[in-house]
Scaffold this motif. Sequence first.
Motif, PDB file in Angstrom:
ATOM      1  N   ILE A   1       0.838  -1.204   0.000  1.00  0.00           N
ATOM      2  CA  ILE A   1       0.000   0.000   0.000  1.00  0.00           C
ATOM      3  C   ILE A   1       0.869   1.248   0.000  1.00  0.00           C
ATOM      4  CG2 ILE A   1      -1.668   1.318   1.364  1.00  0.00           C
ATOM      5  CD1 ILE A   1      -2.809  -1.369   2.329  1.00  0.00           C
ATOM      6  N   GLY A   2       1.969   1.198   0.767  1.00  0.00           N
ATOM      7  CA  GLY A   2       2.822   2.368   0.905  1.00  0.00           C
ATOM      8  C   GLY A   2       3.572   2.751  -0.352  1.00  0.00           C
ATOM      9  N   ILE A   3       3.879   1.776  -1.209  1.00  0.00           N
ATOM     10  CA  ILE A   3       4.689   2.086  -2.393  1.00  0.00           C
ATOM     11  C   ILE A   3       3.891   2.106  -3.699  1.00  0.00           C
ATOM     12  CG2 ILE A   3       6.753   1.125  -1.307  1.00  0.00           C
ATOM     13  CD1 ILE A   3       6.438  -1.355  -3.000  1.00  0.00           C
ATOM     14  N   GLN A   4       2.613   1.733  -3.641  1.00  0.00           N
ATOM     15  CA  GLN A   4       1.826   1.720  -4.882  1.00  0.00           C
ATOM     16  C   GLN A   4       1.599   3.144  -5.378  1.00  0.00           C
ATOM     17  OE1 GLN A   4      -1.583   2.921  -4.877  1.00  0.00           O
ATOM     18  NE2 GLN A   4      -1.442   3.449  -2.705  1.00  0.00           N
ATOM     19  N   LYS A   5       1.437   3.280  -6.686  1.00  0.00           N
ATOM     20  CA  LYS A   5       1.341   4.593  -7.317  1.00  0.00           C
ATOM     21  C   LYS A   5      -0.091   5.001  -7.667  1.00  0.00           C
ATOM     22  CE  LYS A   5       5.842   4.952  -7.389  1.00  0.00           C
ATOM     23  NZ  LYS A   5       6.525   5.892  -6.474  1.00  0.00           N
ATOM     24  N   TRP A   6      -1.035   4.028  -7.579  1.00  0.00           N
ATOM     25  CA  TRP A   6      -2.406   4.327  -7.982  1.00  0.00           C
ATOM     26  C   TRP A   6      -3.023   5.379  -7.074  1.00  0.00           C
ATOM     27  CZ3 TRP A   6      -7.143   2.483  -5.466  1.00  0.00           C
ATOM     28  CH2 TRP A   6      -8.298   2.861  -6.161  1.00  0.00           C
ATOM     29  N   LYS A   7      -2.945   5.162  -5.785  1.00  0.00           N
ATOM     30  CA  LYS A   7      -3.434   6.131  -4.802  1.00  0.00           C
ATOM     31  C   LYS A   7      -2.367   6.250  -3.717  1.00  0.00           C
ATOM     32  CE  LYS A   7      -7.689   7.341  -2.332  1.00  0.00           C
ATOM     33  NZ  LYS A   7      -7.906   8.558  -3.135  1.00  0.00           N
ATOM     34  N   PRO A   8      -1.323   7.020  -3.969  1.00  0.00           N
ATOM     35  CA  PRO A   8      -0.166   7.062  -3.066  1.00  0.00           C
ATOM     36  C   PRO A   8      -0.532   7.522  -1.657  1.00  0.00           C
ATOM     37  CG  PRO A   8       0.294   8.169  -5.159  1.00  0.00           C
ATOM     38  CD  PRO A   8      -1.182   7.916  -5.117  1.00  0.00           C
ATOM     39  N   VAL A   9       0.194   6.973  -0.698  1.00  0.00           N
ATOM     40  CA  VAL A   9       0.070   7.419   0.690  1.00  0.00           C
ATOM     41  C   VAL A   9       0.889   8.700   0.812  1.00  0.00           C
ATOM     42  CG1 VAL A   9       0.524   6.868   3.105  1.00  0.00           C
ATOM     43  CG2 VAL A   9      -0.196   5.067   1.525  1.00  0.00           C
ATOM     44  N   GLY A  10       0.219   9.818   1.022  1.00  0.00           N
ATOM     45  CA  GLY A  10       0.876  11.117   1.041  1.00  0.00           C
ATOM     46  C   GLY A  10       1.532  11.451   2.356  1.00  0.00           C
ATOM     47  N   GLY A  11       2.227  12.581   2.372  1.00  0.00           N
ATOM     48  CA  GLY A  11       2.937  13.012   3.566  1.00  0.00           C
ATOM     49  C   GLY A  11       2.022  13.261   4.755  1.00  0.00           C
ATOM     50  N   ARG A  12       0.822  13.765   4.506  1.00  0.00           N
ATOM     51  CA  ARG A  12      -0.100  14.028   5.618  1.00  0.00           C
ATOM     52  C   ARG A  12      -0.585  12.731   6.258  1.00  0.00           C
ATOM     53  NH1 ARG A  12      -3.710  19.413   5.050  1.00  0.00           N
ATOM     54  NH2 ARG A  12      -2.001  20.836   4.533  1.00  0.00           N
ATOM     55  N   ALA A  13      -0.851  11.738   5.422  1.00  0.00           N
ATOM     56  CA  ALA A  13      -1.264  10.440   5.970  1.00  0.00           C
ATOM     57  C   ALA A  13      -0.127   9.813   6.761  1.00  0.00           C
ATOM     58  CB  ALA A  13      -1.697   9.508   4.837  1.00  0.00           C
ATOM     59  N   ARG A  14       1.104   9.976   6.274  1.00  0.00           N
ATOM     60  CA  ARG A  14       2.244   9.434   7.013  1.00  0.00           C
ATOM     61  C   ARG A  14       2.459  10.184   8.323  1.00  0.00           C
ATOM     62  NH1 ARG A  14       4.798   8.992   1.638  1.00  0.00           N
ATOM     63  NH2 ARG A  14       5.879  10.963   2.053  1.00  0.00           N
ATOM     64  N   ALA A  15       2.159  11.467   8.339  1.00  0.00           N
ATOM     65  CA  ALA A  15       2.279  12.241   9.576  1.00  0.00           C
ATOM     66  C   ALA A  15       1.281  11.736  10.616  1.00  0.00           C
ATOM     67  CB  ALA A  15       2.060  13.723   9.301  1.00  0.00           C
ATOM     68  N   VAL A  16       0.066  11.450  10.176  1.00  0.00           N
ATOM     69  CA  VAL A  16      -0.931  10.870  11.077  1.00  0.00           C
ATOM     70  C   VAL A  16      -0.468   9.487  11.538  1.00  0.00           C
ATOM     71  CG1 VAL A  16      -3.278   9.951  11.209  1.00  0.00           C
ATOM     72  CG2 VAL A  16      -2.873  12.183  10.166  1.00  0.00           C
ATOM     73  N   SER A  17       0.099   8.720  10.619  1.00  0.00           N
ATOM     74  CA  SER A  17       0.621   7.395  10.977  1.00  0.00           C
ATOM     75  C   SER A  17       1.695   7.505  12.047  1.00  0.00           C
ATOM     76  CB  SER A  17       1.204   6.706   9.740  1.00  0.00           C
ATOM     77  OG  SER A  17       0.210   6.445   8.776  1.00  0.00           O
ATOM     78  N   ALA A  18       2.560   8.515  11.933  1.00  0.00           N
ATOM     79  CA  ALA A  18       3.628   8.693  12.917  1.00  0.00           C
ATOM     80  C   ALA A  18       3.051   8.973  14.297  1.00  0.00           C
ATOM     81  CB  ALA A  18       4.549   9.827  12.483  1.00  0.00           C
ATOM     82  N   HIS A  19       1.991   9.767  14.360  1.00  0.00           N
ATOM     83  CA  HIS A  19       1.342  10.060  15.640  1.00  0.00           C
ATOM     84  C   HIS A  19       0.720   8.792  16.224  1.00  0.00           C
ATOM     85  CE1 HIS A  19      -0.374  12.150  18.853  1.00  0.00           C
ATOM     86  NE2 HIS A  19      -1.314  12.871  18.249  1.00  0.00           N
ATOM     87  N   LEU A  20       0.050   8.029  15.374  1.00  0.00           N
ATOM     88  CA  LEU A  20      -0.545   6.775  15.831  1.00  0.00           C
ATOM     89  C   LEU A  20       0.528   5.785  16.304  1.00  0.00           C
ATOM     90  CD1 LEU A  20      -3.220   6.277  13.029  1.00  0.00           C
ATOM     91  CD2 LEU A  20      -3.678   6.825  15.426  1.00  0.00           C
ATOM     92  N   MET A  21       1.670   5.771  15.600  1.00  0.00           N
ATOM     93  CA  MET A  21       2.747   4.857  15.971  1.00  0.00           C
ATOM     94  C   MET A  21       3.330   5.189  17.333  1.00  0.00           C
ATOM     95  SD  MET A  21       5.117   3.650  12.788  1.00  0.00           S
ATOM     96  CE  MET A  21       5.181   5.196  11.894  1.00  0.00           C
ATOM     97  N   ASP A  22       3.350   6.468  17.694  1.00  0.00           N
ATOM     98  CA  ASP A  22       3.891   6.844  18.994  1.00  0.00           C
ATOM     99  C   ASP A  22       3.173   6.121  20.126  1.00  0.00           C
ATOM    100  OD1 ASP A  22       5.806   8.499  18.001  1.00  0.00           O
ATOM    101  OD2 ASP A  22       4.683  10.352  18.287  1.00  0.00           O
ATOM    102  N   VAL A  23       1.855   5.970  19.987  1.00  0.00           N
ATOM    103  CA  VAL A  23       1.073   5.267  21.005  1.00  0.00           C
ATOM    104  C   VAL A  23       1.124   3.761  20.771  1.00  0.00           C
ATOM    105  CG1 VAL A  23      -1.229   4.956  21.983  1.00  0.00           C
ATOM    106  CG2 VAL A  23      -0.436   7.238  21.363  1.00  0.00           C
ATOM    107  N   SER A  24       1.019   3.348  19.516  1.00  0.00           N
ATOM    108  CA  SER A  24       1.009   1.923  19.196  1.00  0.00           C
ATOM    109  C   SER A  24       2.292   1.234  19.646  1.00  0.00           C
ATOM    110  CB  SER A  24       0.811   1.737  17.689  1.00  0.00           C
ATOM    111  OG  SER A  24       0.656   0.381  17.349  1.00  0.00           O
ATOM    112  N   ILE A  25       3.422   1.926  19.510  1.00  0.00           N
ATOM    113  CA  ILE A  25       4.707   1.348  19.909  1.00  0.00           C
ATOM    114  C   ILE A  25       4.752   1.074  21.403  1.00  0.00           C
ATOM    115  CG2 ILE A  25       7.159   1.920  20.221  1.00  0.00           C
ATOM    116  CD1 ILE A  25       6.981   3.351  17.489  1.00  0.00           C
ATOM    117  N   VAL A  26       4.405   2.069  22.216  1.00  0.00           N
ATOM    118  CA  VAL A  26       4.497   1.872  23.667  1.00  0.00           C
ATOM    119  C   VAL A  26       3.420   0.908  24.151  1.00  0.00           C
ATOM    120  CG1 VAL A  26       5.706   4.020  24.206  1.00  0.00           C
ATOM    121  CG2 VAL A  26       3.229   4.039  24.025  1.00  0.00           C
ATOM    122  N   PHE A  27       2.274   0.884  23.479  1.00  0.00           N
ATOM    123  CA  PHE A  27       1.233  -0.089  23.806  1.00  0.00           C
ATOM    124  C   PHE A  27       1.747  -1.512  23.576  1.00  0.00           C
ATOM    125  CE2 PHE A  27      -2.401  -2.656  22.196  1.00  0.00           C
ATOM    126  CZ  PHE A  27      -3.186  -2.666  23.350  1.00  0.00           C
TER     127      PHE A  27
END
Length: 463
Positions: A75-101
Amino acid sequence: MRNEATTAQGSQPPVSAATRPAPFRAGTRLWIGVIAVSTAVSAAAILIGTHKFQMGPAAIVLLPILWAVLIGSAIGIQKWKPVGGRARAVSAHLMDVSIVFFLAGLGTGIGPSLTKFADIGPAILLQEVGHVVGTVILALPVAVALGMGRAAVGATWSIDRESYLAFAIQRFGVRSPEYRGVFSVWVLGSVFGAVFISILAGLLGGLDFFDPRALAMGLGLGSASMMLGGVGALSILYPEAAGEIMALAALSNLVTNIVGFYAGVFIALPLCQRLYRMWSRLFGRDDLGRRVGKVRAEGGDGAGVQSVDIHGIETDPAVVRTPTTWIIAFAAAGGGGLLLNALGTGSFRALDVVGVLVLLALAAVSLVLAKLVPAVPSSIWVLALATIASASFMPTGAFVASAAQNINVLYAGLPMIALIGMSLGRDIKALRSLSWKVVVVGLMTLTASFVAAAAIAEAALHL
């Protein structure tokens, strides 16, 4: 809470104020989309399940965690509907909690077994030195000589399993060469680790040089699949000692899961960073892995190399973090964890809700402590707190261990892995630049860790 201190901004490429994307407020649709996709990827990985392929004494085991990163990466590398920088920024925020969980769940699995240390002999304890020293001493110079640059540090300071991957995200940041080294070896180990270690254990066992008990203790690599692969090979060679081999390997793996992470963070990583600078000067390599002749020592630290190779990595904007976004992130980690755990284990108890709330509480406390004491990242805080809180000698031990008993963190923590894969589009050029070098260095890292630990256990058995 991955703040400026804990993400090691010095290891990320400098971005000028003119080119740095402005922080933004993510809309509800973006949050829902990222959470839904990562949860769906994790559910698909669980439904695909675990598959084992026998190859003589060796076995290839494909686990849901592998499917999650592969599907997420697609999903991350496909070109049809690319995962943009804003979606990755949200992912980074979610990962901060997901990692410690995720790490909180690992800690509650370790705490109840702390009392077993009373019965652990010096051989099992000393073999941990092999895991710490073997990779750094043997694999690091090869990685530097091959031109991996600073990615060599990430690839060789440990065998890079899940807890180390989580730590690397917080310590170095996902745009750093160190993280890409960790991630590459993690993927390599996830795909080929079990079969490689089983073949290596079979080869060493067939030489009759090592005591099979020493080889069993060397299998405590911190990876259940690698341990089981090696146990399978040794059990075929020594069927009369199969039970003892399994017991010693499991106990050794327990020690590595309890002690190894801290040894890796506080001993192996600083040692690796120091030796990296030495080997870089000796081999005439800069931080990009390029040949530059002798590195000129500026400032007395060989700091003539200032540039950082980002290989075309995009610079994502930062999402504005508010109490609401933290609540969303915690709700996503807890709700997704419950759903995926029920799907993976095939069971759901009312107590599981309590267990997830306990893990989230430990995660929240750890994030606050990391904010108050930036020198210690939340990944360290949460593993320590969860281990102590669930220890049998603590008043809270029985309650915490019972509440979290049915929470399989490899299922509940899958969204973290899916989110990592979904962000791969930013790093794909950097990963491609490592190519075959990662395979050579990764396999050498696994070999060095196993053989060095087995050798030390062998010596301790004959003291």
